[in-house]
Design a protein around this motif. Structure first.
Motif, PDB file in Angstrom:
ATOM      1  N   ARG A 212      13.210  -0.930  34.205  1.00 47.06           N
ATOM      2  CA  ARG A 212      13.209  -2.257  33.603  1.00 47.06           C
ATOM      3  C   ARG A 212      12.349  -2.408  32.355  1.00 47.06           C
ATOM      4  N   PRO A 213      11.163  -1.779  32.267  1.00 43.54           N
ATOM      5  CA  PRO A 213      10.400  -1.930  31.022  1.00 43.54           C
ATOM      6  C   PRO A 213      11.131  -1.392  29.791  1.00 43.54           C
ATOM      7  N   ILE A 214      12.100  -0.491  30.001  1.00 44.00           N
ATOM      8  CA  ILE A 214      12.923  -0.017  28.890  1.00 44.00           C
ATOM      9  C   ILE A 214      14.214  -0.827  28.785  1.00 44.00           C
ATOM     10  N   THR A 215      14.967  -0.883  29.878  1.00 46.25           N
ATOM     11  CA  THR A 215      16.311  -1.459  29.783  1.00 46.25           C
ATOM     12  C   THR A 215      16.309  -2.969  29.602  1.00 46.25           C
ATOM     13  N   ARG A 216      15.250  -3.640  30.053  1.00 42.93           N
ATOM     14  CA  ARG A 216      15.166  -5.089  29.864  1.00 42.93           C
ATOM     15  C   ARG A 216      14.406  -5.478  28.600  1.00 42.93           C
ATOM     16  N   PRO A 218      13.795  -6.156  24.674  1.00 40.31           N
ATOM     17  CA  PRO A 218      14.670  -6.583  23.572  1.00 40.31           C
ATOM     18  C   PRO A 218      15.126  -5.409  22.706  1.00 40.31           C
ATOM     19  N   ASP A 219      14.333  -4.328  22.698  1.00 43.69           N
ATOM     20  CA  ASP A 219      14.666  -3.128  21.930  1.00 43.69           C
ATOM     21  C   ASP A 219      14.405  -1.903  22.810  1.00 43.69           C
ATOM     22  N   ALA A 223      11.103   0.704  23.041  1.00 39.56           N
ATOM     23  CA  ALA A 223      10.314   0.785  24.271  1.00 39.56           C
ATOM     24  C   ALA A 223      10.214   2.223  24.763  1.00 39.56           C
ATOM     25  N   ALA A 224      11.343   2.949  24.732  1.00 39.86           N
ATOM     26  CA  ALA A 224      11.330   4.349  25.158  1.00 39.86           C
ATOM     27  C   ALA A 224      10.484   5.195  24.222  1.00 39.86           C
TER      28      ALA A 224
END
Length: 234
Positions: A212-216, A218-219, A223-224
């Protein structure tokens, strides 16, 4: 020590969304994870389409009698996963059956890692007590980890808080894959035993799993990339 690598969890039931994330994150993550949510909604052919040459962590957490688990792992061979999960709590004979099935069904140069799930990162001491286990999560993880590696697993799925005890008990041999990773400032969601990417890397994780910290975000790409930078600096 080898660099800690990043797996993104594509936790969705939607084929279009999973494909979008996978394509968007190409070159920014080291592997993708598909689990029960996507598999039950879309099936094995959809996994093949999303994997499409990517390094695949197939997280189905098989847990059944030894023969059923062995046949299940054999059925997954056409997907060519790099990593597969079973539950360590299935016991020694189940893990041995998984080892034998993978060795027989997969070419030696494309044999996936068998990863034994120890204690889910959503569980704490109170949750273990509820199911009749009067050990701390750390004690239970080490007990199950020792059993799984002795029975033929290649590695373990554990929380970051159990990396050091597992390394002390088992050395560098097991591959440790660590979910429950949350960059600083992220919500913990339903995870209870968590660490940041840098903390997990310093503790000795081989792979971390972030969803979730990546897929949710906004970018998701940014994030990755931020997580990869944090791992590189750890």
């Amino acid at each position: 020590m080898a660099a800690t690598r990043l797996i993104v969890a594509l936790d969705t039931q939607d084929m279009t969304q999973a494909r979008q994330w996978a394509t968007q994150l190409d070159g920014h993550v080291d592997a993708i994870k598909l689990g029960m949510e996507f598999t039950y909604a879309q099936g094995l052919d959809a996994i093949r389409q999303i994997a499409d040459g990517r390094t695949l962590f197939l997280d189905l957490k098989l847990h059944d009698i030894p023969n059923t688990v062995a046949k299940g792992l054999t059925s997954l061979a056409p997907l060519q996963p790099a990593m597969l999960t079973i539950h360590a709590s299935g016991g020694r004979e189940m893990i041995r059956a998984a080892r034998e099935a993978v060795d027989a069904a997969y070419p030696a140069d494309r044999r996936p890692l068998i990863l034994a799930v120890t204690v889910l990162t959503s569980m704490d001491a109170a949750a273990l007590h509820d199911i009749g286990i009067d050990r701390t999560p750390q004690e239970q993880v080490v007990r199950l980890g020792q059993l799984a590696i002795e029975a033929g697993a290649d590695g373990l799925v554990c929380s970051a808080q159990e990396i050091a005890p597992l390394r002390n008990a088992l050395g560098r041999r097991p591959v440790l894959v660590v979910p429950g990773i949350r960059p600083a400032g992220s919500a913990s969601d339903d995870q209870k035993r968590i660490m940041t990417p840098a903390q997990a890397a310093r503790a000795g994780a081989d792979w971390i799993v972030v969803g979730r910290p990546i897929t949710r975000s906004p970018d998701p790409t940014a994030a990755a990339s931020a997580i990869q930078a944090e791992l590189a600096d750890a």
